[in-house]
Scaffold this motif. Structure first.
Motif, mmCIF file in Angstrom:
data_model
loop_
_atom_site.group_PDB
_atom_site.id
_atom_site.type_symbol
_atom_site.label_atom_id
_atom_site.label_comp_id
_atom_site.label_asym_id
_atom_site.label_seq_id
_atom_site.Cartn_x
_atom_site.Cartn_y
_atom_site.Cartn_z
ATOM 1 N N TYR A 254 0.700 -1.139 0.058
ATOM 2 C CA TYR A 254 0.020 0.030 0.086
ATOM 3 C C TYR A 254 0.750 1.442 0.023
ATOM 4 C CZ TYR A 254 -3.514 -3.217 1.475
ATOM 5 O OH TYR A 254 -4.622 -4.168 1.374
ATOM 6 N N ASP A 255 0.310 2.286 -0.601
ATOM 7 C CA ASP A 255 0.847 3.534 -0.655
ATOM 8 C C ASP A 255 0.749 4.221 0.903
ATOM 9 O OD1 ASP A 255 0.012 6.975 -0.663
ATOM 10 O OD2 ASP A 255 1.943 5.951 -1.801
ATOM 11 N N GLY A 256 1.554 4.745 1.335
ATOM 12 C CA GLY A 256 1.516 5.390 2.933
ATOM 13 C C GLY A 256 0.162 5.926 3.322
ATOM 14 N N ALA A 257 -0.258 6.786 2.279
ATOM 15 C CA ALA A 257 -1.230 7.653 2.432
ATOM 16 C C ALA A 257 -2.639 6.757 2.718
ATOM 17 C CB ALA A 257 -1.666 8.603 1.199
ATOM 18 N N VAL A 258 -2.675 5.628 2.253
ATOM 19 C CA VAL A 258 -3.926 4.996 2.397
ATOM 20 C C VAL A 258 -3.917 3.729 3.395
ATOM 21 C CG1 VAL A 258 -4.633 5.513 0.000
ATOM 22 C CG2 VAL A 258 -3.431 3.172 0.413
ATOM 23 N N LYS A 259 -2.614 3.444 3.646
ATOM 24 C CA LYS A 259 -2.271 2.262 4.640
ATOM 25 C C LYS A 259 -2.973 2.408 6.032
ATOM 26 C CE LYS A 259 1.654 -0.800 5.748
ATOM 27 N NZ LYS A 259 2.998 -0.993 5.603
ATOM 28 N N GLY A 260 -3.685 1.294 6.317
ATOM 29 C CA GLY A 260 -4.663 1.337 7.419
ATOM 30 C C GLY A 260 -5.991 1.733 7.240
ATOM 31 N N ARG A 261 -6.341 2.007 5.970
ATOM 32 C CA ARG A 261 -7.553 2.844 5.801
ATOM 33 C C ARG A 261 -8.375 1.760 4.541
ATOM 34 N NH1 ARG A 261 -8.487 7.550 3.494
ATOM 35 N NH2 ARG A 261 -6.410 8.094 2.669
#
Length: 116
Positions: free
Chosen positions: A59-66
């Protein structure tokens, strides 16, 4: 004949959720890695998430976890579950798939708009 068909985009309020789907045609021989990219107005297309045939995801860091990417190999379909959406997630989302020879295929894109 469309080789990658996306669905699931739309308008959602901040904090909401959407699920994108992308079905790959049987014309694409032996689909390997699949991915979701997005392009916001005035910006370059960027990788959001990718998944190998065996299910390993990045995942790209901006979306990781979401966001969560998943796939169903029997259906040649990849999904993107997007939770806790933010206005900055607004973009056209594109599905991408590679065949057994590494040739990439792109979908037509589906609009995701996050706004109150």
């Amino acid at each position: 004949q469309a080789q990658l068909v996306e669905s699931g985009g739309g308008l959602v309020q901040p904090g909401g959720s959407l699920r994108l789907s992308c079905a790959a045609s049987r014309i694409i021989f032996s689909v390997n890695d699949m991915a979701w990219n997005r392009q916001a107005p005035g910006k370059q297309r960027e990788l959001v998430a990718s998944i190998t045939r065996s299910g390993s995801a990045n995942y790209d860091g901006a979306v990781k976890g979401r966001f969560t990417i998943s796939r169903d190999n029997a259906k040649n379909t990849v999904y993107l579950q997007m939770n806790s959406l933010k206005p900055e997630d607004t973009a056209v989302y594109y599905c991408k798939a590679f065949n057994a020879f590494g040739i990439p295929y792109w979908g037509q894109g589906t609009q995701v708009t996050v706004s109150s």
